[in-house]
Design a protein around this motif. Structure first.
Motif, PDB file in Angstrom:
ATOM      1  N   UNK A   1       0.786  -1.280  -0.046  1.00 21.39           N
ATOM      2  CA  UNK A   1      -0.090  -0.040  -0.044  1.00 21.39           C
ATOM      3  C   UNK A   1       0.779   1.174   0.053  1.00 21.39           C
ATOM      4  N   UNK A   2       1.940   1.366   0.810  1.00 16.13           N
ATOM      5  CA  UNK A   2       2.993   2.342   0.962  1.00 16.13           C
ATOM      6  C   UNK A   2       3.413   2.770  -0.555  1.00 16.13           C
ATOM      7  N   UNK A   3       3.930   1.579  -1.100  1.00 16.79           N
ATOM      8  CA  UNK A   3       4.378   1.633  -2.578  1.00 16.79           C
ATOM      9  C   UNK A   3       3.436   2.344  -3.491  1.00 16.79           C
ATOM     10  N   UNK A   4       2.050   1.816  -3.262  1.00 13.95           N
ATOM     11  CA  UNK A   4       1.280   2.791  -4.375  1.00 13.95           C
ATOM     12  C   UNK A   4       0.929   4.119  -4.019  1.00 13.95           C
ATOM     13  N   UNK A   5       0.974   4.547  -2.812  1.00 14.11           N
ATOM     14  CA  UNK A   5       0.619   5.805  -2.201  1.00 14.11           C
ATOM     15  C   UNK A   5       1.836   6.492  -2.887  1.00 14.11           C
ATOM     16  N   UNK A   6       3.084   6.110  -2.712  1.00 13.80           N
ATOM     17  CA  UNK A   6       4.325   6.817  -3.302  1.00 13.80           C
ATOM     18  C   UNK A   6       4.066   6.876  -4.876  1.00 13.80           C
ATOM     19  N   UNK A   7       3.806   5.819  -5.426  1.00 11.69           N
ATOM     20  CA  UNK A   7       3.786   5.976  -6.963  1.00 11.69           C
ATOM     21  C   UNK A   7       2.702   7.069  -7.381  1.00 11.69           C
ATOM     22  N   UNK A   8       1.602   7.063  -6.490  1.00 12.60           N
ATOM     23  CA  UNK A   8       0.493   8.115  -6.968  1.00 12.60           C
ATOM     24  C   UNK A   8       0.933   9.546  -6.848  1.00 12.60           C
ATOM     25  N   UNK A   9       1.612   9.790  -5.495  1.00  8.32           N
ATOM     26  CA  UNK A   9       2.293  10.908  -5.351  1.00  8.32           C
ATOM     27  C   UNK A   9       3.506  11.417  -6.494  1.00  8.32           C
ATOM     28  N   UNK A  10       4.286  10.530  -6.969  1.00  7.16           N
ATOM     29  CA  UNK A  10       5.319  10.708  -7.883  1.00  7.16           C
ATOM     30  C   UNK A  10       4.644  11.103  -9.319  1.00  7.16           C
ATOM     31  N   UNK A  11       3.498  10.479  -9.529  1.00  9.52           N
ATOM     32  CA  UNK A  11       2.520  10.699 -10.763  1.00  9.52           C
ATOM     33  C   UNK A  11       2.066  11.957 -10.704  1.00  9.52           C
ATOM     34  N   UNK A  12       1.559  12.314  -9.398  1.00 17.02           N
ATOM     35  CA  UNK A  12       1.060  13.636  -9.248  1.00 17.02           C
ATOM     36  C   UNK A  12       2.075  14.692  -9.483  1.00 17.02           C
ATOM     37  N   UNK A  13       3.178  14.501  -8.857  1.00 13.96           N
ATOM     38  CA  UNK A  13       4.348  15.604  -9.196  1.00 13.96           C
ATOM     39  C   UNK A  13       4.540  15.600 -10.719  1.00 13.96           C
ATOM     40  N   UNK A  14       4.854  14.490 -11.267  1.00 13.35           N
ATOM     41  CA  UNK A  14       5.351  14.476 -12.680  1.00 13.35           C
ATOM     42  C   UNK A  14       4.179  15.229 -13.798  1.00 13.35           C
TER      43      UNK A  14
END
Length: 286
Positions: A1-14
């Motif tokens: 779940x933590x990895x998924x949240x991090x990937x969402x944040x990275x996608x948002x920033x990109x």
């Protein structure tokens, strides 16, 4: 779940970085474009990427050049009709989907399911909206138009049009889940206890696939918000879809960026909610 949240944040920033890049390379502003003046030598105020991301997360992007109000206030003002329209459309789409899925999976009316989904798939939302507008005005002498004082009532027919178009997506995905679930041992056991089709369908099969259905509902809600422009324009609904079409026509780059950022934020939020619900469901079934 933590990895998924991090990937969402990275996608948002990109995504925000991409919007920042596009706004940075656009010459001039929207008023300069509309006036027909040269945009080559127009000076622009630039800001750092970090500053832009901070402002973008709160939709604090400045003032719309055409409506003379802040982009944030403009988007929030137009957001409510779109959210109501999307929620009502989603409820209608789910109701239609479950009805035809029940006829297909439980009652064996597969032909009816296939005919309905094929016909609706072939009609875009703007065409169904125009047909509904024509029928209501000619047959019932009622011209559908958005009324701010009676939001729910004035959005019934637009919601029906948008819900009809979106129903086949839910129908096909939920039906595939139910067909795979129907052959599992617990369903056979439920039938062996003498339970009827309705109880097995609603109280056993649907409950066991509820977590996946919630994900489909989240995706559908985002899709309805992002694809409501045609219906909003036809029925004169002052929503987000109508706003972005007007902003594109006027080359109002800040408003366009604001709407895109809003959709990105909503998508990121629902992605995290989906992961939380999925994690809760996994712990419940352990």
């Amino acid at each position: 779940m933590l990895k998924r949240i991090i990937s969402v944040i990275i996608t948002l920033i990109l995504s925000l970085m991409f919007i920042y890049l596009v706004l940075s390379v656009l010459p001039g502003d929207s008023t300069t474009y509309m006036s027909g003046e040269s945009v080559i030598n127009v000076e622009k105020q630039t800001e750092s990427l970090i500053s832009f991301i901070k402002k973008a997360l709160t939709l604090n992007l400045g003032t719309s050049a055409f409506l003379s109000i802040s982009v944030k206030d403009l988007i929030l003002e137009r957001l409510l009709p779109t959210v109501i329209l999307s929620i009502m459309s989603l409820v209608i789409a789910l109701t239609i989907s479950l009805f035809f899925i029940y006829l297909d999976v439980i009652k064996g009316k597969k032909l009816l399911f296939e005919v309905f989904s094929s016909i609706i798939y072939s009609f875009p939302s703007f065409l169904i909206s125009l047909i509904a507008l024509l029928i209501s005005s000619k047959a019932f002498s009622y011209f559908v138009v958005y009324d701010d004082e009676h939001k729910i009532f004035s959005l019934l027919i637009p919601s029906l049009c948008l819900g009809l178009v979106h129903a086949p997506f839910l129908m096909k995905n939920i039906r595939d889940l139910i067909i795979r679930e129907k052959v599992k041992p617990y369903v056979t056991f439920a039938y062996s206890k003498g339970l009827g089709n309705v109880k097995v369908f609603f109280y056993h099969i649907l409950l066991n696939i509820l977590n996946v259905v919630i994900v489909l509902v989240d995706q559908s809600f985002i899709s309805l918000i992002a694809s409501s422009a045609a219906v909003e324009i036809i029925f004169s609904i002052p929503g987000i879809g109508n706003l972005i079409v007007q902003a594109i026509a006027r080359r109002d780059s800040l408003t366009i960026a604001g709407v895109l950022i809003l959709i990105i934020l909503i998508t990121s939020f629902f992605s995290i909610i989906e992961d939380i619900l999925d994690e809760i469901n996994k712990r419940r079934t352990m």
